[in-house]
Design an enzyme around this catalytic site. Structure first.
Site, mmCIF file in Angstrom:
data_model
loop_
_atom_site.group_PDB
_atom_site.id
_atom_site.type_symbol
_atom_site.label_atom_id
_atom_site.label_comp_id
_atom_site.label_asym_id
_atom_site.label_seq_id
_atom_site.Cartn_x
_atom_site.Cartn_y
_atom_site.Cartn_z
ATOM 1 N N GLU A 3 51.529 72.764 116.840
ATOM 2 C CA GLU A 3 52.582 73.762 117.006
ATOM 3 C C GLU A 3 51.956 74.957 117.732
ATOM 4 O O GLU A 3 50.825 74.866 118.192
ATOM 5 C CB GLU A 3 53.140 74.182 115.640
ATOM 6 C CG GLU A 3 53.709 73.006 114.841
ATOM 7 C CD GLU A 3 54.309 73.441 113.505
ATOM 8 O OE1 GLU A 3 54.738 74.592 113.374
ATOM 9 O OE2 GLU A 3 54.335 72.609 112.573
ATOM 10 N N LYS A 59 55.123 75.313 122.612
ATOM 11 C CA LYS A 59 54.118 74.265 122.412
ATOM 12 C C LYS A 59 53.609 73.704 123.734
ATOM 13 O O LYS A 59 52.928 72.686 123.755
ATOM 14 C CB LYS A 59 54.722 73.133 121.581
ATOM 15 C CG LYS A 59 55.271 73.584 120.230
ATOM 16 C CD LYS A 59 55.873 72.397 119.497
ATOM 17 C CE LYS A 59 56.759 72.838 118.345
ATOM 18 N NZ LYS A 59 57.467 71.708 117.742
ATOM 19 N N ARG A 112 48.277 58.941 119.418
ATOM 20 C CA ARG A 112 49.635 58.418 119.282
ATOM 21 C C ARG A 112 50.419 58.367 120.596
ATOM 22 O O ARG A 112 51.494 57.799 120.648
ATOM 23 C CB ARG A 112 50.423 59.264 118.261
ATOM 24 C CG ARG A 112 49.826 59.283 116.856
ATOM 25 C CD ARG A 112 50.121 58.016 116.077
ATOM 26 N NE ARG A 112 51.551 57.736 115.981
ATOM 27 C CZ ARG A 112 52.359 58.196 115.037
ATOM 28 N NH1 ARG A 112 51.891 59.005 114.104
ATOM 29 N NH2 ARG A 112 53.626 57.864 115.018
ATOM 30 N N ARG A 250 63.625 66.381 109.498
ATOM 31 C CA ARG A 250 62.229 66.575 109.125
ATOM 32 C C ARG A 250 62.137 66.859 107.628
ATOM 33 O O ARG A 250 63.100 67.317 107.015
ATOM 34 C CB ARG A 250 61.623 67.764 109.897
ATOM 35 C CG ARG A 250 61.837 67.708 111.396
ATOM 36 C CD ARG A 250 61.105 66.551 112.042
ATOM 37 N NE ARG A 250 59.688 66.573 111.746
ATOM 38 C CZ ARG A 250 58.796 67.319 112.409
ATOM 39 N NH1 ARG A 250 59.189 68.062 113.408
ATOM 40 N NH2 ARG A 250 57.526 67.280 112.076
#
Ligand SMILES: [Zn+2]
Length: 265
Positions: A3, A59, A112, A250
């Site tokens: 973040e 970000k 990822r 979330r």
């Protein structure tokens, strides 16, 4: 997940290691993370140039090369930067390597593969095109109040929406709400001036403090939610069991005692 504080730390790392050196080559090991550019374009665009400065917005990290070309880095879920000597082993998930003339390389490591790398000419145009909101740390109290007053919904969803405010993700949204003692599902329309001011101050405090802690959880205050969030975690303020809920897709963690749901207007 990186973040605003993590990206700011990456910016400082890049500034301290990778500026003003000639780029000899760009070694793309995985084209999956390239956005709106190809491995060839990336190499052709950057070879022979130098990174001169960088700019963070939310970000996103933008790195300016001489000749007014910008490299855009988005760290996705697991992206990070690593600067190392040529004879040292590249990090395991290095997707793109910037090879400098001084026998060092900068790797964009991303297990990822949700990260993104692109090239662009104009950062402000990019921000506009992608409708990114103002950076969370650039906001003033007046603007913050205005923005939250304009957008209806659960306060946590509003804080997470990068088109409203850029930079705050799941972890720091929870931390900010915990500090301001606001329940994550509180409707923004129910937040009075006092609560909005608290929320604004908490956002700046939490983000700045996290940057000062080098975005390293183990260096963050024990009085924060972060070291305790998760199953079985207890509120560092009142000792009650923390609770979780799905908000805006979330998992939110909060203290049902310290962050009471607002009732009435
Ligand atoms: Zn509590």
């Amino acid at each position: 997940m990186p973040e605003l504080p993590e990206v700011e730390i990456s910016k400082r790392y890049l500034d301290a290691t990778s500026l003003h050196q000639r780029i000899d080559d760009v070694d793309v090991r995985n084209t999956y993370i390239l956005k709106d550019t190809s491995a060839r374009e990336l190499a052709r665009g950057l070879k022979g140039r130098r990174f001169e400065s960088s700019r963070r917005h939310g970000k996103h990290l933008f790195v300016r090369a001489d000749g007014e070309l910008w490299l855009r880095l988005h760290f996705g879920m697991t992206g990070s930067l690593q600067y190392f000597k040529n004879d040292e082993q590249a990090p395991r998930y290095a997707r793109v390597l910037f090879v400098f003339a001084n026998n060092h390389r900068l790797a964009f490591d991303d297990q990822r593969q949700f990260g993104q790398i692109g090239l662009l000419k104009d950062v402000d145009e990019f921000l506009k095109e992608h409708e990114l909101g103002p950076d969370a740390l650039d906001l003033h109290l007046g603007e913050f109040r205005k923005i939250l007053g304009k957008h209806r919904g659960a306060v946590k969803s509003v804080l997470l929406n990068q088109r409203i405010i850029a930079g705050i993700g799941n972890i720091y949204a929870d931390e900010i709400l915990f500090r301001a003692r606001v329940h994550p599902t509180t409707e923004t329309s129910r937040l009075g001036d006092k609560a909005l001011t608290k929320l604004f101050r908490a956002s700046h405090y939490v983000l700045r403090k996290a940057i000062a802690a080098k975005a390293n959880t183990s260096q963050m205050p024990r009085s924060w939610l972060l070291p305790h969030r998760g199953r079985g975690g207890k509120c560092p303020r009142c000792g009650r069991k923390l609770r979780s809920a799905r908000i805006g897709g979330r998992t939110a963690w909060f203290c049902p005692q310290c962050q009471k749901r607002q009732s009435g207007g």
